[in-house]
Design a protein around this motif. Sequence first.
Motif, PDB file in Angstrom:
ATOM      1  N   ASP A 178      48.264  47.884   6.546  1.00  0.00           N
ATOM      2  CA  ASP A 178      47.209  48.204   5.317  1.00  0.00           C
ATOM      3  C   ASP A 178      47.804  47.833   4.175  1.00  0.00           C
ATOM      4  O   ASP A 178      46.859  47.883   3.145  1.00  0.00           O
ATOM      5  CB  ASP A 178      46.894  49.537   5.142  1.00  0.00           C
ATOM      6  CG  ASP A 178      46.347  50.406   6.415  1.00  0.00           C
ATOM      7  OD1 ASP A 178      45.637  49.779   7.209  1.00  0.00           O
ATOM      8  OD2 ASP A 178      46.837  51.522   6.807  1.00  0.00           O
ATOM      9  N   GLY A 179      49.027  47.186   4.007  1.00  0.00           N
ATOM     10  CA  GLY A 179      49.372  46.681   2.868  1.00  0.00           C
ATOM     11  C   GLY A 179      49.912  47.543   1.786  1.00  0.00           C
ATOM     12  O   GLY A 179      49.845  47.436   0.680  1.00  0.00           O
ATOM     13  N   VAL A 180      49.746  48.690   2.310  1.00  0.00           N
ATOM     14  CA  VAL A 180      50.080  50.042   1.361  1.00  0.00           C
ATOM     15  C   VAL A 180      51.623  50.067   1.108  1.00  0.00           C
ATOM     16  O   VAL A 180      52.710  49.672   1.680  1.00  0.00           O
ATOM     17  CB  VAL A 180      50.154  51.343   1.952  1.00  0.00           C
ATOM     18  CG1 VAL A 180      50.387  52.404   1.110  1.00  0.00           C
ATOM     19  CG2 VAL A 180      48.736  51.504   2.506  1.00  0.00           C
ATOM     20  N   GLY A 181      51.867  49.999  -0.251  1.00  0.00           N
ATOM     21  CA  GLY A 181      53.176  49.805  -0.885  1.00  0.00           C
ATOM     22  C   GLY A 181      53.684  48.549  -1.693  1.00  0.00           C
ATOM     23  O   GLY A 181      54.437  48.306  -2.437  1.00  0.00           O
ATOM     24  N   ALA A 182      52.449  47.428  -1.640  1.00  0.00           N
ATOM     25  CA  ALA A 182      52.694  46.394  -2.379  1.00  0.00           C
ATOM     26  C   ALA A 182      52.480  46.540  -4.011  1.00  0.00           C
ATOM     27  O   ALA A 182      51.391  47.033  -4.230  1.00  0.00           O
ATOM     28  CB  ALA A 182      51.801  45.209  -1.911  1.00  0.00           C
ATOM     29  N   PRO A 183      53.231  45.963  -4.537  1.00  0.00           N
ATOM     30  CA  PRO A 183      52.860  46.493  -6.129  1.00  0.00           C
ATOM     31  C   PRO A 183      52.224  45.309  -6.750  1.00  0.00           C
ATOM     32  O   PRO A 183      51.634  44.466  -6.364  1.00  0.00           O
ATOM     33  CB  PRO A 183      54.535  46.021  -6.810  1.00  0.00           C
ATOM     34  CG  PRO A 183      55.114  45.106  -5.885  1.00  0.00           C
ATOM     35  CD  PRO A 183      54.632  45.304  -4.774  1.00  0.00           C
TER      36      PRO A 183
END
Length: 395
Positions: free
Chosen positions: A169-174
């Motif tokens: 899901d791409g969770v955590g990309a700043p």
Amino acid sequence: MRTSLSRRSREPGPGEGTARARVDRRTKNLTKRLGPGQIAVIDHEDIDRVSAEALIACRPGAIVNAAASISGRYPNIGPQLIVEAGIPLIDACGPDLTKAIAEDTHVRLEDGVVRDAATGTILAEGTVLTAEGIQSAMAVAREGLSGQLQSFAQNTMEYLVREKDLLIDGVGAPDIITKLDGRHALIVVRGYHYKEDLQALRHYIREYKPVLIGVDGGADALLEEKHRPDLIVGDMDSVSDAALTSGAEIVVHAYRDGRAPGAERVRELGIDPVVFPATGTSEDVAMLLADDKGATLIVAVGTHATLVEFLDKGRSGMASTFLTRLRVGSKLIDAKGVSRLYRSRISGATMLTALFIGLLVLGLAMYNTPGGAIILQLIGARWDDLWAAIVGVFT
């Protein structure tokens, strides 16, 4: 096999056949200060291709390795490249090598023995690798490759469990300032054939103007080719201050627990970096970031694409690279593919047509001006004289 430095040394030493030692456990740090003819003292198990090419480019008098240059885990090509380049490689000198030989010590090498040039004291002993010995070791290493495949598969599953949210899901990309949405991203790693690939892509870069992302030393590679990076991603251990202060946005790759040793160095330069906590390698982080921020195409320069390259990196975390490529696979293309497929949009026929039209317009413009008409008459007279001379030759 006798190892002599008297012919290879490029700097004076206190005695015939001696040279100054440069010592560092990390090969990539050593190559920054290693000069021609000097002795590279390293502690590098399974010398990979990139490290070997970096050492060869420094033109050392010899390389002395504390570890086994070919451990047998997998068939690494680095030692073969070094020996083929004519550089003596003294192997497996023991874990205390980098302590026994101090920086700038003048040493003499003879039959795998490293001596202090001033006192004659033996500092270390190893084995001089030959082409035949390397071939035998590589054959053994190929037999042990199946065990590495099993370990690689296990590491892949462990990484998938840890980073499933980021991968899926791409969770955590700043959040970053650099805009990638709807644009191409060119990710440069100082890896396999990065110089050749960057040169082959110069027309592509000029025409498509992709977002230029340097991974650690890849930022310096861009500067060397006269390109300014837009984004620098990595742990900041092998990128120069010149690259960090070039105006690019900085994304520091941190450990999963948030520790980011590279962030302090960046802040000391007066730059406030973005911190991206994630496991895996910095090139993985760069790809995931470009994908998450909407890049339509990701072109990779110097990255790892094959299983042997993954193992050549020497990290169990290379499983992350395998999964990252699966994650961004629909957008990812290797630089060599672009250079082979890409052609300039202006064809040769178009250029000839444009040249003809330009000459025609120039002729009409000259014909309609008094001065231009006189010039055309003179050109016509010269042409008549030339044609008459040609006809005269054949009649």
